[in-house]
Design an enzyme around this catalytic site. Sequence first.
Site, PDB file in Angstrom:
ATOM      1  N   LYS A  80      69.444  26.391 -28.894  1.00 46.69           N
ATOM      2  CA  LYS A  80      69.589  26.936 -30.084  1.00 46.69           C
ATOM      3  C   LYS A  80      68.158  28.112 -30.379  1.00 46.69           C
ATOM      4  O   LYS A  80      68.210  28.961 -30.968  1.00 46.69           O
ATOM      5  CB  LYS A  80      69.914  26.132 -31.416  1.00 46.69           C
ATOM      6  CG  LYS A  80      71.029  25.499 -31.453  1.00 46.69           C
ATOM      7  CD  LYS A  80      71.494  24.755 -32.684  1.00 46.69           C
ATOM      8  CE  LYS A  80      72.683  24.122 -32.646  1.00 46.69           C
ATOM      9  NZ  LYS A  80      72.863  23.487 -33.982  1.00 46.69           N
ATOM     10  N   ASP A 116      75.523  27.132 -39.282  1.00 44.92           N
ATOM     11  CA  ASP A 116      75.306  25.902 -39.762  1.00 44.92           C
ATOM     12  C   ASP A 116      75.163  25.729 -41.356  1.00 44.92           C
ATOM     13  O   ASP A 116      75.651  24.813 -41.836  1.00 44.92           O
ATOM     14  CB  ASP A 116      74.201  25.004 -39.017  1.00 44.92           C
ATOM     15  CG  ASP A 116      74.589  24.922 -37.836  1.00 44.92           C
ATOM     16  OD1 ASP A 116      75.693  24.601 -37.368  1.00 44.92           O
ATOM     17  OD2 ASP A 116      73.757  24.621 -36.705  1.00 44.92           O
ATOM     18  N   ALA A 141      63.037  18.114 -40.912  1.00 45.30           N
ATOM     19  CA  ALA A 141      62.534  19.446 -41.146  1.00 45.30           C
ATOM     20  C   ALA A 141      62.997  20.207 -39.643  1.00 45.30           C
ATOM     21  O   ALA A 141      62.431  20.718 -39.307  1.00 45.30           O
ATOM     22  CB  ALA A 141      61.058  19.325 -41.373  1.00 45.30           C
TER      23      ALA A 141
HETATM   24  P1  NDP Z   1      66.080  18.299 -34.623  1.00 43.79           P
HETATM   25  O1  NDP Z   1      65.760  17.592 -33.117  1.00 43.79           O
HETATM   26  O2  NDP Z   1      65.747  19.690 -34.546  1.00 43.79           O
HETATM   27  O3  NDP Z   1      65.431  17.538 -35.781  1.00 43.79           O
HETATM   28  C1  NDP Z   1      65.281  15.953 -35.719  1.00 43.79           C
HETATM   29  C2  NDP Z   1      64.955  15.618 -37.210  1.00 43.79           C
HETATM   30  O4  NDP Z   1      65.119  14.147 -37.337  1.00 43.79           O
HETATM   31  C3  NDP Z   1      63.454  15.745 -37.441  1.00 43.79           C
HETATM   32  O5  NDP Z   1      63.211  16.110 -38.867  1.00 43.79           O
HETATM   33  C4  NDP Z   1      62.825  14.518 -37.023  1.00 43.79           C
HETATM   34  O6  NDP Z   1      61.756  14.296 -37.463  1.00 43.79           O
HETATM   35  C5  NDP Z   1      63.915  13.613 -37.398  1.00 43.79           C
HETATM   36  N1  NDP Z   1      63.743  12.238 -36.983  1.00 43.79           N
HETATM   37  C6  NDP Z   1      64.193  12.022 -35.713  1.00 43.79           C
HETATM   38  N2  NDP Z   1      64.024  10.590 -35.226  1.00 43.79           N
HETATM   39  C7  NDP Z   1      63.269  10.195 -36.183  1.00 43.79           C
HETATM   40  C8  NDP Z   1      62.817   8.836 -36.719  1.00 43.79           C
HETATM   41  N3  NDP Z   1      62.881   7.877 -35.780  1.00 43.79           N
HETATM   42  N4  NDP Z   1      62.308   8.802 -38.003  1.00 43.79           N
HETATM   43  C9  NDP Z   1      62.230   9.738 -38.745  1.00 43.79           C
HETATM   44  N5  NDP Z   1      62.797  10.840 -38.449  1.00 43.79           N
HETATM   45  C10 NDP Z   1      63.160  11.143 -37.321  1.00 43.79           C
HETATM   46  O7  NDP Z   1      67.720  18.130 -34.712  1.00 43.79           O
HETATM   47  P2  NDP Z   1      68.466  18.975 -35.575  1.00 43.79           P
HETATM   48  O8  NDP Z   1      67.791  19.406 -36.917  1.00 43.79           O
HETATM   49  O9  NDP Z   1      69.158  19.896 -34.492  1.00 43.79           O
HETATM   50  O10 NDP Z   1      69.505  17.777 -35.639  1.00 43.79           O
HETATM   51  C11 NDP Z   1      69.523  16.749 -36.752  1.00 43.79           C
HETATM   52  C12 NDP Z   1      70.627  16.028 -37.256  1.00 43.79           C
HETATM   53  O11 NDP Z   1      71.717  17.099 -37.740  1.00 43.79           O
HETATM   54  C13 NDP Z   1      71.171  15.338 -35.946  1.00 43.79           C
HETATM   55  O12 NDP Z   1      71.890  14.252 -36.039  1.00 43.79           O
HETATM   56  C14 NDP Z   1      72.581  16.352 -35.632  1.00 43.79           C
HETATM   57  O13 NDP Z   1      73.627  15.624 -34.950  1.00 43.79           O
HETATM   58  C15 NDP Z   1      72.977  16.978 -37.021  1.00 43.79           C
HETATM   59  N6  NDP Z   1      73.543  17.962 -36.869  1.00 43.79           N
HETATM   60  C16 NDP Z   1      74.850  18.379 -37.523  1.00 43.79           C
HETATM   61  C17 NDP Z   1      75.534  19.436 -37.301  1.00 43.79           C
HETATM   62  C18 NDP Z   1      77.071  19.422 -37.834  1.00 43.79           C
HETATM   63  O14 NDP Z   1      77.874  20.482 -37.551  1.00 43.79           O
HETATM   64  N7  NDP Z   1      77.459  18.284 -38.527  1.00 43.79           N
HETATM   65  C19 NDP Z   1      74.970  20.689 -36.941  1.00 43.79           C
HETATM   66  C20 NDP Z   1      73.703  20.504 -36.367  1.00 43.79           C
HETATM   67  C21 NDP Z   1      72.824  19.269 -36.507  1.00 43.79           C
HETATM   68  P3  NDP Z   1      60.149  14.680 -36.813  1.00 43.79           P
HETATM   69  O15 NDP Z   1      59.951  16.073 -37.067  1.00 43.79           O
HETATM   70  O16 NDP Z   1      59.072  13.737 -37.646  1.00 43.79           O
HETATM   71  O17 NDP Z   1      60.302  14.224 -35.500  1.00 43.79           O
END
Ligand code: NDP
Length: 284
Positions: A80, A116, A141
């Site tokens: 993306k 999205d 974030a």
């Molecule tokens: P990213 O990888 O860009 O971001 C992941 C986020 O999750 C970050 O804020 C990260 O925090 C946090 N995170 C991951 N692991 C942990 C943990 N163990 N503890 C605390 N925070 C954590 O992913 P996306 O933003 O693309 O996706 C996020 C969610 O949204 C996913 O579950 C995805 O499936 C869902 N999604 C759903 C869509 C829909 O159409 N319904 C579309 C796009 C996404 P940190 O920065 O600290 O690592």
Amino acid sequence: MLRYTLDILMIITGRTRTIGIFGYPVEHTLSPAMHNTAFEHLGLDYCYLPFLVRPDALQHAVEAIRALSLVGVNITVPHKEAVIPFLDEVSSEAAFIGAVNTLVNKDGRLTGYNTDGRGFMLSLAARGIEVSGRKILVVGAGGAARAVSYYLSEKAERLAIYNRGREKLRQLVDDLSKVRANVSAVEELCGIEQFDIIVNATSLGLDPDDPLPFDPASLTGKHVVCDLIYRKTPLLANAEKQGCIAVDGLGMLLYQGVLAFELWTSATAPVEVMKKALLARLNL
Ligand code: NDP
């Protein structure tokens, strides 16, 4: 003439126009079911195919959109952000979010969009959830948090954002603060009951053994809890037990697809048909 049997009988001819999705992996995508069912329902001569695109092949794959005269594609994990330098243009919301999930090919000119965030807003509207004037907390974030925060902050009275990683949190709040005056960072996840709508935009909940992204114990029937993951996560099950309105990410998935469909075809998307196709694929 070649016949493919999906849930529908799709007839591919020399005139059929192709749309796809680039991802790595891509085998779990629900988008082909949603879009092909919609094309069939409206009698549109399009088909939607998954393409497994390795990260080192992304530039070639984007060039192939022009070479093969594809109508457009969806872009999913992990491409993306990486796709942006290969495009001719990106929409203002995709530029802010820093991620593209939909490409449109107009006579060889490729424009990137991000549907999205607006998809999430439409999913809230479809559930009758009002955002204007509400106090909202987004947890996360990453790309999805950036997309929903961009639109939520347009309507909310106040938008607070929490993230485990402080650098990404600061970056998002700084970026949003350039265009909005109602956004702040929160350092700790306490006092969440002061918010009306709380959104989990982290990936916590994808694995059933994950901890909850926050504890919903202090929430009540006046709260809305959203999870962007498109099934009932432990967070949503707990929130429902507390009497909250629980919203999963299926609506966001549906409406981001609706918006992409309309960008590609200029037809009005058959929302209910697309929703049924998603539910059928998920066995719901
Ligand atoms: P990213 O990888 O860009 O971001 C992941 C986020 O999750 C970050 O804020 C990260 O925090 C946090 N995170 C991951 N692991 C942990 C943990 N163990 N503890 C605390 N925070 C954590 O992913 P996306 O933003 O693309 O996706 C996020 C969610 O949204 C996913 O579950 C995805 O499936 C869902 N999604 C759903 C869509 C829909 O159409 N319904 C579309 C796009 C996404 P940190 O920065 O600290 O690592």
